[in-house]
Design a protein around this motif. Sequence first.
Motif, mmCIF file in Angstrom:
data_model
loop_
_atom_site.group_PDB
_atom_site.id
_atom_site.type_symbol
_atom_site.label_atom_id
_atom_site.label_comp_id
_atom_site.label_asym_id
_atom_site.label_seq_id
_atom_site.Cartn_x
_atom_site.Cartn_y
_atom_site.Cartn_z
ATOM 1 N N SER A 759 0.792 -1.229 0.000
ATOM 2 C CA SER A 759 0.000 0.000 0.000
ATOM 3 C C SER A 759 0.832 1.291 0.000
ATOM 4 N N PRO A 760 2.045 1.343 0.556
ATOM 5 C CA PRO A 760 2.812 2.595 0.435
ATOM 6 C C PRO A 760 3.146 2.976 -1.007
ATOM 7 N N TYR A 761 3.019 2.041 -1.948
ATOM 8 C CA TYR A 761 3.297 2.328 -3.360
ATOM 9 C C TYR A 761 2.007 2.523 -4.166
ATOM 10 N N HIS A 762 0.878 2.637 -3.491
ATOM 11 C CA HIS A 762 -0.399 2.813 -4.175
ATOM 12 C C HIS A 762 -0.788 4.293 -4.183
ATOM 13 N N GLY A 763 -1.594 4.681 -5.174
ATOM 14 C CA GLY A 763 -2.028 6.069 -5.226
ATOM 15 C C GLY A 763 -2.576 6.460 -6.576
ATOM 16 N N PHE A 764 -2.849 7.744 -6.717
ATOM 17 C CA PHE A 764 -3.448 8.292 -7.934
ATOM 18 C C PHE A 764 -2.378 8.700 -8.944
ATOM 19 N N THR A 765 -2.776 8.693 -10.210
ATOM 20 C CA THR A 765 -2.068 9.440 -11.245
ATOM 21 C C THR A 765 -2.955 10.605 -11.652
ATOM 22 N N ASP A 766 -2.339 11.718 -12.013
ATOM 23 C CA ASP A 766 -3.101 12.897 -12.409
ATOM 24 C C ASP A 766 -3.775 12.679 -13.760
ATOM 25 N N ALA A 767 -4.861 13.418 -13.979
ATOM 26 C CA ALA A 767 -5.448 13.469 -15.314
ATOM 27 C C ALA A 767 -4.414 14.026 -16.290
ATOM 28 N N TYR A 768 -4.498 13.595 -17.538
ATOM 29 C CA TYR A 768 -3.519 14.078 -18.517
ATOM 30 C C TYR A 768 -4.175 14.254 -19.877
ATOM 31 N N THR A 769 -3.537 15.097 -20.690
ATOM 32 C CA THR A 769 -3.952 15.308 -22.076
ATOM 33 C C THR A 769 -2.745 15.097 -22.979
ATOM 34 N N LEU A 770 -2.878 14.174 -23.908
ATOM 35 C CA LEU A 770 -1.833 13.905 -24.897
ATOM 36 C C LEU A 770 -2.233 14.552 -26.219
ATOM 37 N N VAL A 771 -1.371 15.366 -26.767
ATOM 38 C CA VAL A 771 -1.586 15.942 -28.094
ATOM 39 C C VAL A 771 -0.516 15.365 -29.018
ATOM 40 N N ASN A 772 -0.950 14.670 -30.049
ATOM 41 C CA ASN A 772 -0.032 13.995 -30.976
ATOM 42 C C ASN A 772 -0.324 14.436 -32.401
ATOM 43 N N GLY A 773 0.681 14.399 -33.251
ATOM 44 C CA GLY A 773 0.451 14.766 -34.633
ATOM 45 C C GLY A 773 1.525 14.239 -35.562
ATOM 46 N N SER A 774 1.199 14.212 -36.845
ATOM 47 C CA SER A 774 2.167 13.820 -37.872
ATOM 48 C C SER A 774 1.888 14.603 -39.141
ATOM 49 N N PHE A 775 2.926 14.812 -39.920
ATOM 50 C CA PHE A 775 2.775 15.478 -41.215
ATOM 51 C C PHE A 775 3.797 14.889 -42.161
ATOM 52 N N GLY A 776 3.335 14.557 -43.388
ATOM 53 C CA GLY A 776 4.222 13.949 -44.354
ATOM 54 C C GLY A 776 4.008 14.474 -45.760
ATOM 55 N N VAL A 777 5.024 14.302 -46.570
ATOM 56 C CA VAL A 777 4.997 14.720 -47.973
ATOM 57 C C VAL A 777 5.343 13.521 -48.833
ATOM 58 N N LYS A 778 4.549 13.299 -49.875
ATOM 59 C CA LYS A 778 4.825 12.244 -50.838
ATOM 60 C C LYS A 778 5.517 12.855 -52.048
ATOM 61 N N PHE A 779 6.563 12.226 -52.456
ATOM 62 C CA PHE A 779 7.294 12.707 -53.609
ATOM 63 C C PHE A 779 6.793 11.992 -54.866
ATOM 64 N N PRO A 780 7.348 12.287 -56.047
ATOM 65 C CA PRO A 780 6.757 11.815 -57.309
ATOM 66 C C PRO A 780 6.288 10.370 -57.276
ATOM 67 N N LYS A 781 5.039 10.199 -57.733
ATOM 68 C CA LYS A 781 4.396 8.902 -57.854
ATOM 69 C C LYS A 781 4.265 8.180 -56.514
ATOM 70 N N ALA A 782 4.344 8.939 -55.425
ATOM 71 C CA ALA A 782 4.130 8.429 -54.066
ATOM 72 C C ALA A 782 5.042 7.261 -53.717
ATOM 73 N N LYS A 783 6.199 7.206 -54.345
ATOM 74 C CA LYS A 783 7.137 6.132 -54.044
ATOM 75 C C LYS A 783 8.035 6.471 -52.861
ATOM 76 N N VAL A 784 8.130 7.752 -52.542
ATOM 77 C CA VAL A 784 8.923 8.196 -51.402
ATOM 78 C C VAL A 784 8.043 9.083 -50.532
ATOM 79 N N THR A 785 8.003 8.782 -49.246
ATOM 80 C CA THR A 785 7.214 9.571 -48.311
ATOM 81 C C THR A 785 8.095 9.937 -47.126
ATOM 82 N N ALA A 786 8.086 11.210 -46.764
ATOM 83 C CA ALA A 786 8.825 11.687 -45.600
ATOM 84 C C ALA A 786 7.835 12.234 -44.586
#
Length: 819
Positions: A759-786
């Motif tokens: 029980s000394p190791y038991h307890g709450f964790t705080d509420a949290y908000t995760l903000v995640n994102g991604s952005f990519g570009v496809k190059f000619p004929k979509a054969k390369v994506t970054a």
Amino acid sequence: MFRSLYALALVCALAAPVAAQTASVSGTITDQSGAAVPGATVTLAGPGGTASTTSGSRGDYSFPNLANGAYRVTVTLSGFAPATRDVVVGGGSNVDVPVISLGLANLSDTIVVSATKTDAALIDAPATISLVTSEVLASTPAQNYGDLLRSLPGVNVIQLSARDVNVTNRQGTSTLSNSQLVLLDDRSIYLDFFGLVLWDFLPANMSDIKQIEVIRGPASAVWGANALTGVVNVITKSPRQAPGTTVSLSGGFFDRDAGSTAGKGVGKLFGANATVARAPSAVWSYRVSAGYFNSDPLPRPTGRIPLIQDPRDPTATVGGAAYPSDGPGALGSAFQNEGTSQPKFDARVDQEIKGGRITYQGGVAGTSGIIHTGIGPFNIQPGSVMGYAKVNYRKDALKVNVFTNLTDAKAPNLLLPDPLTGQPLQLNFSTQTYDVEVGDAFRVGTRQVFSVGGNARRNNFAITIAPNAENRTELGAYAQDEIFLDKVRFTIGGRVDKFGNLNDPVFSPRLAAVFKPATNHSVRVSFNRAFRSPSVINNFLDISIVNPTDLSRLAPLLPAPLQPLVARPFPLVVKAVGSRLPIGTTPQQELTEESVNAYEVAYTGSLGGRTTVGAAFYVNDHDNNINFVQLANNVDSYTAVNPPPGWPLPPAILALLAQQGIFLPRTAFTYLNLGPVREKGVELSLDQRLTNFVSAFANYSWQAKPSVIDSANPFPTQELALPPTNRFNVGFNFDTDRLLGSATVNYSDKAFWADVLSSPYHGFTDAYTLVNGSFGVKFPKAKVTALVKVNNLLNKDIQQHVFGDIIKRSVVGELRLEY
């Protein structure tokens, strides 16, 4: 002789027109823009049965050598609505089917298999199912399956280390979660010795995944044990659906300016994946994939867990313990946190045979890093692996599946020493699982589909913390009847399982009624019962651990010369045993299976062709929960005749203490069946196709605090964990000819944890908000994506379990090559 030759020539001449009466059906598949659609599944049903193929790189397909008759062409592909065409073959003429243009699918139209083990539209499924589609997988910023699944309603995900992820549905998620069945192409990947899932042991690259189906509720009626809180079914693309070569390279960093690593610079992570898929002939196709992921350790929390009033018992307190420091130190007070390394390899060969398909598959996945448990963290060593081999045969609804999982791992505990050796308590396990499953479905009249199946499973165990573990055989069989009326679909079924460690068979029934007042709207009322059998660890755990015990309270009872001997904590050796081992000399009561009765009302609807709405209310009654519990000190205590090892005081003092009701336990922990608990909640979801290239989602989950149901064996409140009451997810993703990306926001309420150490190791964790994102570009004929992927964009200090690591912002760049 001449007459004979003449007759033979006449027969050949007459036979030639007959032989010529075969023809082909071919065509092309496009999307609504007119672009070719490769990788679609094309099925032809007609006089000779059914045959399937996959559209080529130009969207083309062909079925040769067809007899005269009427045929139906059906085209399916994830993300698109199914399409059909009727054609007639006659007179030996080849048939060119007009171009089939696939429209975008409503989520409710997507075909799923997890609910019944047969194909069904999501809107008709007798269970609540969430989907992760290939569109989401293409742009997700997720670095692991936990990040990927946490955006689904009703799914609780916690990450405790660089590699330790736990997932359950509709209840609090704990360390070593063992109530969620996880499948990869019909092969279960949970570790049978305890039932837990090491997600690193999925050898599939994310680019090879077709879709992930998540049953948000009990599913033992079809899938058997360990589907207590639901099923995660990962379905990969066949080699014909995604021919070509794909290579991805990723690398990045994450902030570590928190806790134990404050001021020590950023952590690094990188990965590489490659897949080669080919279809050299109409009969054979193959896929070979490999990958590797490596991450530095995450920051450990420091300081003390807050000392608080126990939210379950106002008369008690919990917390107050210091976090074990991150770094070299004495065993029991410090441990070196670890990152993770995860290699994987997989190979698959498909053989098309007489309208069916045989799949030969095998691979291996490895991991290393921290896994947190009720008795502290273990460090999984490099070289720990799960290898597998599988053969699968499918023809229409008939399925025969044979596989073996072979696991070998070593993991020393980082806090607890073995009292006999003084070295870390060692968890080494070597297990072999062999499974054979057969299933089929067939129509009965025009309004019924009957499904039957079963499996046999054999487990062999060698486990250091359960030296007396017995090997186990499991048998199961299910039957299900789906009845179709004009506006109602009934599902009635059940499964019977017999486990070697249970005296009686276990029956898991299912009843569901799906009402469809309109084509695109359904209301479902259902009842399910699911179970989890006691694991081999629950039955045969046998360890001794050192539990530092404060004896200073004894000082006033001792003569002055003996008082200094109790000034420091005494390293009391205590045992933890499974249910099949006696406590002292007294046999324990047999564990029975853990079960849940689940009641649900749900709605799924499609609005305007682009919007899918879902709502569900559920009540889950859990009974006989298998819990690792602390026994009363006097159940099996040390005595003057048998004092603890290293006891510093005269043995007679133990007898004097016993007279005053003070006992030092010899056996301190075991597994028990605890009484019933009720959990209930509401889930709301909205999925919106904004344009042909952009989709969005939002969902909300409410979970009530678990309530103890009155019974002769009430659930002890001190064993309850409290899941987050409110969770909210919102996001969107886009994928155009040149750009792709996504953004998600995940909010989770505070939660209370009571599953690590004491029980000394038991307890709450705080509420949290995760903000995640991604952005990519496809190059000619979509054969390369970054792409650039960012998790925890706001760089908050997020701790998803009271004993878990701290998660900070990570930034990863990824380069994909396709050819």
